[in-house]
Design a protein around this motif. Structure first.
Motif, PDB file in Angstrom:
ATOM      1  N   VAL A  32      44.879  42.957  33.213  1.00  0.00           N
ATOM      2  CA  VAL A  32      45.591  44.327  33.694  1.00  0.00           C
ATOM      3  C   VAL A  32      46.945  44.610  33.325  1.00  0.00           C
ATOM      4  CG1 VAL A  32      45.777  46.143  35.246  1.00  0.00           C
ATOM      5  CG2 VAL A  32      43.695  44.580  35.322  1.00  0.00           C
ATOM      6  N   MET A  33      47.291  45.177  32.200  1.00  0.00           N
ATOM      7  CA  MET A  33      48.748  45.399  31.761  1.00  0.00           C
ATOM      8  C   MET A  33      48.982  46.308  30.780  1.00  0.00           C
ATOM      9  SD  MET A  33      48.919  41.649  29.617  1.00  0.00           S
ATOM     10  CE  MET A  33      48.381  40.729  31.029  1.00  0.00           C
ATOM     11  N   THR A  34      49.962  46.482  30.116  1.00  0.00           N
ATOM     12  CA  THR A  34      50.357  47.370  29.164  1.00  0.00           C
ATOM     13  C   THR A  34      50.406  46.591  27.620  1.00  0.00           C
ATOM     14  OG1 THR A  34      52.766  47.021  29.618  1.00  0.00           O
ATOM     15  CG2 THR A  34      51.425  48.979  30.777  1.00  0.00           C
ATOM     16  N   ALA A  35      50.587  47.345  26.715  1.00  0.00           N
ATOM     17  CA  ALA A  35      50.701  46.684  25.475  1.00  0.00           C
ATOM     18  C   ALA A  35      52.095  45.750  25.178  1.00  0.00           C
ATOM     19  CB  ALA A  35      50.609  47.680  24.204  1.00  0.00           C
ATOM     20  N   LYS A  36      52.948  46.281  25.600  1.00  0.00           N
ATOM     21  CA  LYS A  36      54.285  45.540  25.823  1.00  0.00           C
ATOM     22  C   LYS A  36      54.261  44.237  26.547  1.00  0.00           C
ATOM     23  CE  LYS A  36      59.188  45.861  27.018  1.00  0.00           C
ATOM     24  NZ  LYS A  36      60.250  46.641  27.426  1.00  0.00           N
ATOM     25  N   ALA A  37      53.533  44.103  27.645  1.00  0.00           N
ATOM     26  CA  ALA A  37      53.466  43.169  28.273  1.00  0.00           C
ATOM     27  C   ALA A  37      52.526  42.112  27.721  1.00  0.00           C
ATOM     28  CB  ALA A  37      52.843  43.465  29.864  1.00  0.00           C
ATOM     29  N   PHE A  38      51.346  42.706  27.145  1.00  0.00           N
ATOM     30  CA  PHE A  38      50.396  41.812  26.769  1.00  0.00           C
ATOM     31  C   PHE A  38      50.932  41.044  25.384  1.00  0.00           C
ATOM     32  CE2 PHE A  38      46.455  41.518  24.125  1.00  0.00           C
ATOM     33  CZ  PHE A  38      45.714  40.547  24.831  1.00  0.00           C
ATOM     34  N   SER A  39      51.800  41.716  24.650  1.00  0.00           N
ATOM     35  CA  SER A  39      52.289  41.052  23.536  1.00  0.00           C
ATOM     36  C   SER A  39      53.311  39.965  23.904  1.00  0.00           C
ATOM     37  CB  SER A  39      52.749  42.135  22.687  1.00  0.00           C
ATOM     38  OG  SER A  39      54.140  42.723  23.423  1.00  0.00           O
ATOM     39  N   MET A  40      53.614  40.219  25.183  1.00  0.00           N
ATOM     40  CA  MET A  40      54.487  38.893  25.675  1.00  0.00           C
ATOM     41  C   MET A  40      53.814  38.072  26.434  1.00  0.00           C
ATOM     42  SD  MET A  40      58.201  40.835  26.427  1.00  0.00           S
ATOM     43  CE  MET A  40      58.902  39.617  26.728  1.00  0.00           C
ATOM     44  N   GLY A  41      52.407  37.656  26.316  1.00  0.00           N
ATOM     45  CA  GLY A  41      51.643  37.000  27.153  1.00  0.00           C
ATOM     46  C   GLY A  41      51.378  37.326  28.590  1.00  0.00           C
ATOM     47  N   GLY A  42      51.940  38.800  28.929  1.00  0.00           N
ATOM     48  CA  GLY A  42      51.840  38.992  30.341  1.00  0.00           C
ATOM     49  C   GLY A  42      52.965  38.502  31.084  1.00  0.00           C
ATOM     50  N   ALA A  43      54.146  38.086  30.522  1.00  0.00           N
ATOM     51  CA  ALA A  43      55.271  37.570  31.351  1.00  0.00           C
ATOM     52  C   ALA A  43      56.289  38.652  31.570  1.00  0.00           C
ATOM     53  CB  ALA A  43      55.964  36.465  30.328  1.00  0.00           C
ATOM     54  N   PHE A  44      55.876  39.227  32.649  1.00  0.00           N
ATOM     55  CA  PHE A  44      56.453  40.657  32.601  1.00  0.00           C
ATOM     56  C   PHE A  44      57.190  40.885  34.148  1.00  0.00           C
ATOM     57  CE2 PHE A  44      56.886  45.236  31.818  1.00  0.00           C
ATOM     58  CZ  PHE A  44      57.641  45.148  30.827  1.00  0.00           C
ATOM     59  N   THR A  45      56.781  39.926  35.079  1.00  0.00           N
ATOM     60  CA  THR A  45      57.240  39.895  36.414  1.00  0.00           C
ATOM     61  C   THR A  45      58.854  40.098  36.638  1.00  0.00           C
ATOM     62  OG1 THR A  45      55.158  38.853  37.195  1.00  0.00           O
ATOM     63  CG2 THR A  45      56.952  39.190  38.753  1.00  0.00           C
ATOM     64  N   GLY A  46      59.677  39.379  35.741  1.00  0.00           N
ATOM     65  CA  GLY A  46      60.854  39.404  35.862  1.00  0.00           C
ATOM     66  C   GLY A  46      61.406  40.320  34.886  1.00  0.00           C
ATOM     67  N   VAL A  47      60.602  41.089  34.129  1.00  0.00           N
ATOM     68  CA  VAL A  47      61.215  42.103  33.136  1.00  0.00           C
ATOM     69  C   VAL A  47      61.034  43.467  33.869  1.00  0.00           C
ATOM     70  CG1 VAL A  47      60.849  43.165  30.957  1.00  0.00           C
ATOM     71  CG2 VAL A  47      60.490  40.695  31.271  1.00  0.00           C
ATOM     72  N   ALA A  48      59.755  43.986  34.139  1.00  0.00           N
ATOM     73  CA  ALA A  48      59.303  45.119  34.904  1.00  0.00           C
ATOM     74  C   ALA A  48      60.321  46.191  34.685  1.00  0.00           C
ATOM     75  CB  ALA A  48      59.149  44.689  36.122  1.00  0.00           C
ATOM     76  N   ASP A  49      60.464  46.734  33.207  1.00  0.00           N
ATOM     77  CA  ASP A  49      61.698  47.566  32.994  1.00  0.00           C
ATOM     78  C   ASP A  49      61.204  49.250  32.774  1.00  0.00           C
ATOM     79  OD1 ASP A  49      60.819  46.999  30.852  1.00  0.00           O
ATOM     80  OD2 ASP A  49      62.603  46.455  29.772  1.00  0.00           O
ATOM     81  N   ASP A  50      59.806  49.371  33.038  1.00  0.00           N
ATOM     82  CA  ASP A  50      59.010  50.611  32.620  1.00  0.00           C
ATOM     83  C   ASP A  50      58.048  51.212  33.754  1.00  0.00           C
ATOM     84  OD1 ASP A  50      56.956  49.354  32.026  1.00  0.00           O
ATOM     85  OD2 ASP A  50      57.591  49.148  29.858  1.00  0.00           O
ATOM     86  N   VAL A  51      57.476  52.322  33.376  1.00  0.00           N
ATOM     87  CA  VAL A  51      56.726  52.771  34.457  1.00  0.00           C
ATOM     88  C   VAL A  51      55.229  51.655  34.693  1.00  0.00           C
ATOM     89  CG1 VAL A  51      55.025  54.597  35.068  1.00  0.00           C
ATOM     90  CG2 VAL A  51      56.877  54.929  33.645  1.00  0.00           C
ATOM     91  N   GLY A  52      55.069  50.796  33.675  1.00  0.00           N
ATOM     92  CA  GLY A  52      54.051  49.765  33.903  1.00  0.00           C
ATOM     93  C   GLY A  52      54.509  48.721  34.906  1.00  0.00           C
ATOM     94  N   ALA A  53      55.700  48.728  35.466  1.00  0.00           N
ATOM     95  CA  ALA A  53      56.244  47.894  36.562  1.00  0.00           C
ATOM     96  C   ALA A  53      55.022  48.081  37.710  1.00  0.00           C
ATOM     97  CB  ALA A  53      57.656  48.204  37.083  1.00  0.00           C
ATOM     98  N   VAL A  54      54.431  49.002  37.763  1.00  0.00           N
ATOM     99  CA  VAL A  54      53.553  49.107  39.065  1.00  0.00           C
ATOM    100  C   VAL A  54      52.488  48.206  39.041  1.00  0.00           C
ATOM    101  CG1 VAL A  54      53.897  51.450  39.309  1.00  0.00           C
ATOM    102  CG2 VAL A  54      52.254  50.761  38.165  1.00  0.00           C
ATOM    103  N   LEU A  55      52.079  47.473  37.683  1.00  0.00           N
ATOM    104  CA  LEU A  55      51.039  46.684  37.519  1.00  0.00           C
ATOM    105  C   LEU A  55      51.598  45.162  37.696  1.00  0.00           C
ATOM    106  CD1 LEU A  55      49.540  48.096  34.267  1.00  0.00           C
ATOM    107  CD2 LEU A  55      48.545  48.231  36.781  1.00  0.00           C
ATOM    108  N   PHE A  56      52.900  44.882  37.802  1.00  0.00           N
ATOM    109  CA  PHE A  56      53.489  43.526  37.603  1.00  0.00           C
ATOM    110  C   PHE A  56      54.687  43.402  39.052  1.00  0.00           C
ATOM    111  CE2 PHE A  56      52.512  44.749  33.498  1.00  0.00           C
ATOM    112  CZ  PHE A  56      51.758  43.667  33.058  1.00  0.00           C
ATOM    113  N   ASN A  57      55.083  44.582  38.994  1.00  0.00           N
ATOM    114  CA  ASN A  57      56.369  44.338  39.958  1.00  0.00           C
ATOM    115  C   ASN A  57      56.816  45.782  40.383  1.00  0.00           C
ATOM    116  OD1 ASN A  57      58.337  43.301  41.957  1.00  0.00           O
ATOM    117  ND2 ASN A  57      59.468  41.986  40.512  1.00  0.00           N
TER     118      ASN A  57
END
Length: 359
Positions: A32-57
């Motif tokens: 469960v992720m967005t295209a930006k996060a998926f293209s980075m292998g889902g490594a987004f917990t320490g990024v989380a800089d858009d609305v998709g943050a609700v899926l990660f952090n």
């Protein structure tokens, strides 16, 4: 204030160190992720800089802008998805004829021991408050005692999220934020048992249940270039029963709790972001598999274009690793992202697209 930030951050790292213990196994479902996060292998917990943050952090909502809108959709195993839809339509069809039974058998044989997944996300935020919805659906085909079995599990979630800063230093050089999600989810389960020799569906289950779940996340900005985040997914869950016509088919189901930590590092001047996540960290997590996620993003042409790559799996460059890549187009307020992913064999291709407005 500064002292408070680092004391809390140190405590978080202490907790992470105490809970870092888990075994690794395969992770086959579309994440469960967005295209930006998926293209980075889902490594987004320490990024989380858009609305998709609700899926990660959800703590990342504090850096998602004043107003944001986002939509994302993805599928796994692109070659097979239409065949699953066609098979499900046939099994649900009334007044089947002989040709339909032949088609059903052929499609079952073609799709034997396979699975496909779909995921869609849409959300909007006003400052640190967000409303979003998420759909995750997975199809599976198995065989038991000569019967072909088609199963579909889908979750439809409405999510209310909030993020806030606990503390920050002047000019926001360092800060500590927290956030949470309240998720209201309808869980659906459909199962068809099909007997090839009799050309009939011997058992059909259409069941659903509802749960309320809570996620909690933190995000520590250590410097202008280093961020560390963590989220506990399903920290609380009401649990649910799957019911069909008032009858409990499967009872006392509890969504698995999952802990994820991550960090990001932005290299100044050259526009490179490096990110890494670990998820399913025990003993807080209830899954048996620990998954690593690694990602990189490089901004080009005055940040107009972003190219990304990543990988994830139970071990680095292992047999079950997935490799991802993607591109983003960054206009003034509009951002468009596309991503693809595949395993080592190249047989299980996944794709995802996203669109974001940010003001």
């Amino acid at each position: 204030m500064m002292k408070k930030v680092f004391i809390v951050t140190f405590a978080l790292f202490l907790v992470f160190g105490m809970t870092f213990n888990s075994n690794a196994q395969s992770n086959e479902e579309l994440s469960v992720m967005t295209a930006k996060a998926f293209s980075m292998g889902g490594a987004f917990t320490g990024v989380a800089d858009d609305v998709g943050a609700v899926l990660f952090n959800p703590a990342g909502l504090t850096q998602s802008g004043v107003v944001g809108l986002q939509g994302s959709a993805g599928v796994s195993d692109l070659d097979q998805i239409n065949k699953y839809f066609e098979l499900a339509d046939l099994l649900n069809k009334k007044g089947l004829v002989e040709k339909d039974y032949d088609d059903i058998e052929n499609k079952f044989n073609t799709l034997k021991d396979s699975s496909v997944g779909m995921q869609a996300f849409a959300g909007a935020n006003l400052k640190s408050v967000a409303l979003s919805g998420n759909l995750k659906s997975n199809y599976f085909i198995t065989e038991d005692s000569g019967n072909k079995i088609l199963e579909n599990e889908s979750d439809i979630s409405a999510i209310i999220s909030y993020g806030s800063k606990l503390a920050s230093t002047p000019a926001d050089i360092t800060s500590l934020a927290y956030g949470f999600n309240i998720k209201m989810t309808q869980h659906n389960y459909i199962k068809y048992d099909y007997n090839i020799s009799k050309n009939e569906t011997t058992n059909e289950i259409v069941a659903k249940g509802n749960s309320i779940d809570l996620d909690f996340g933190v995000l520590a900005k250590m410097t202008d270039v280093v961020k560390v985040g963590a989220q506990i997914e399903n920290l609380y869950s009401s649990g649910y029963d799957l019911e069909e016509n008032g009858e409990v088919i499967i009872g006392d189901i509890m969504p698995k709790r999952n802990m994820r930590i991550g960090a990001s590092f932005e290299i100044p001047v050259i526009g490179t972001t490096l990110a890494a996540d670990l998820e399913n960290i025990g003993p807080i997590s209830e899954s048996e598999e620990m998954i690593y996620r690694l990602g990189v993003q490089q901004n080009l042409f005055l940040n107009l274009i972003s190219v990304r790559a990543g990988t994830y799996g139970p071990e680095i460059n292992g047999d079950d690793s997935t490799y991802t890549a993607g591109i983003g187009i960054n206009l003034t307020k509009l951002h468009l992202d596309a991503a693809v992913g595949t395993d080592k064999s190249g047989d299980n291709m996944s794709g995802m697209i996203s669109g974001r407005f940010r003001f």
